[in-house]
Scaffold this active site. Structure first.
Site, PDB file in Angstrom:
ATOM      1  N   ASP B  69       0.881  -1.152   0.000  1.00  0.00           N
ATOM      2  CA  ASP B  69       0.000   0.000   0.000  1.00  0.00           C
ATOM      3  C   ASP B  69       0.917   1.199   0.000  1.00  0.00           C
ATOM      4  O   ASP B  69       1.926   1.222   0.703  1.00  0.00           O
ATOM      5  CB  ASP B  69      -0.920   0.012   1.225  1.00  0.00           C
ATOM      6  CG  ASP B  69      -2.039   1.035   1.049  1.00  0.00           C
ATOM      7  OD1 ASP B  69      -2.779   0.952   0.046  1.00  0.00           O
ATOM      8  OD2 ASP B  69      -2.186   1.925   1.909  1.00  0.00           O
ATOM      9  N   ARG B 178       8.626   2.214  -3.778  1.00  0.00           N
ATOM     10  CA  ARG B 178       8.236   0.821  -3.994  1.00  0.00           C
ATOM     11  C   ARG B 178       9.466  -0.053  -4.221  1.00  0.00           C
ATOM     12  O   ARG B 178       9.569  -1.165  -3.703  1.00  0.00           O
ATOM     13  CB  ARG B 178       7.253   0.718  -5.168  1.00  0.00           C
ATOM     14  CG  ARG B 178       6.596  -0.647  -5.280  1.00  0.00           C
ATOM     15  CD  ARG B 178       5.409  -0.653  -6.226  1.00  0.00           C
ATOM     16  NE  ARG B 178       4.286   0.097  -5.711  1.00  0.00           N
ATOM     17  CZ  ARG B 178       3.837   1.243  -6.197  1.00  0.00           C
ATOM     18  NH1 ARG B 178       4.396   1.766  -7.270  1.00  0.00           N
ATOM     19  NH2 ARG B 178       2.831   1.860  -5.636  1.00  0.00           N
TER      20      ARG B 178
END
Lengths: 206, 206
Positions: B69, B178
């Site tokens: 997330d 990420r």
């Protein structure tokens, strides 16, 4: 590794149990020593989510933290009390909570139940390690034993004919949900920290 | 270790990004291959909680899972959109979301912002490994670049004068939130699985 970790709980029984599971390289200190009485909004749907919420509530402290969330799942009550184990009849003593559970199971032959524990470690570098521990068993027909805490006096672990309330810490420290979870967590911790130490060593010798 | 893990996401961009970060011992497959279109109730207060909710939604499958997330935190907007990054103006294209953000920052000199990513691995044995990755930067004065996805075209990472939308995957695969999170996660995974393999080896040779 010689690590000091703060345990996010307001429950002194848990502090004692978890301390007894740590080896002497690990010092477990209740977070109340740092911040006084605590309150955590345990609004997760699972033990894991609630344990994560507990450590994240105090992540601003920037120190290694552990927390657990645990509870009793009773098959004939569709898993109740589950994550509501501590909040169910909040404020009432466990003797009353257990009496209510036994009442709800009156005449019920399926006594199958389990204690579950999710244990979470939070490291200020942003690494989270979490594990679960479970002990299968059944719900007794009456409250038995004075040892342990919570629902211990109505829970009979598989392979025994006495409740956790009668068996006490000696047996719990081997087979309880919390013992199983924290032993797994502490062995992950050793793995994690031995790796961090190795990395540091590599870097300093470059 | 040669592991196949299913990624809990409905976002094909994420599948591509995360695949490109895995080494060839790790096969990343979108969970939609197994269960079709997915819906997850992301009601957590933090990226970590939401990533955990994503994997727990599919834990009944009994297979190794990963989820992330992530979102954008803008200092001058008190961390907004944060965990609401994807739900903010839900259903509207990111071009409109970004235009709205630039509007809210009109005349604002403090453009400081960061992308954060929480990446979670779930193993059916009940072990959860989670990490966070962050990239600091600032919000551009206009939308720039066609590469990447989400808020990439308004985010300029520190040390660069172009947006992620202009820099593209080559730079993102090194410095993005990420990339940082998943590289950390995959190295924890290697540590975890090398240990599991060793344990198995020990047991089988006992």
């Amino acid at each position: 590794m010689n690590l000091k970790i703060h345990l996010v709980t307001g429950n002194n029984h848990k502090v004692e149990e978890i301390r007894s599971l740590a080896d002497n390289e690990l010092t477990v200190v209740p977070i109340s020593d740092l911040v006084g009485e605590i309150e955590v909004d345990e609004k997760g749907d699972t033990f894991l989510q609630n344990a994560l919420i507990k450590v994240e509530t105090f992540r601003h402290l920037g120190i290694p933290l552990v927390a657990d969330d645990s509870g009793l799942e009773i098959d004939a009550l569709n898993g109740f009390p589950g994550v509501q184990s501590s909040r169910f009849m909040e404020g009432r003593p466990y003797s009353e909570k257990m009496a209510e559970i036994l009442q709800r199971l009156d005449g019920e032959k399926n006594r199958k139940a389990r204690f579950k524990c999710a244990a979470v470690f939070y490291h200020p570098s942003g690494v989270v390690l979490a594990v679960e521990g479970t002990v299968e068993g059944s719900i007794a027909y009456e409250i038995r034993g004075e040892q342990g805490f919570g629902y211990d006096p109505i829970f009979v672990p598989d392979g025994y004919d006495r409740t956790f309330g009668e068996l006490g810490q000696e047996v719990k420290s081997i087979i309880s949900h919390r013992a199983r979870a924290f032993k797994k967590l502490f062995s992950l911790l050793r793995l994690f920290f031995s790796n961090i130490d190795t990395e540091k060593h590599h870097k300093s010798s470059e």
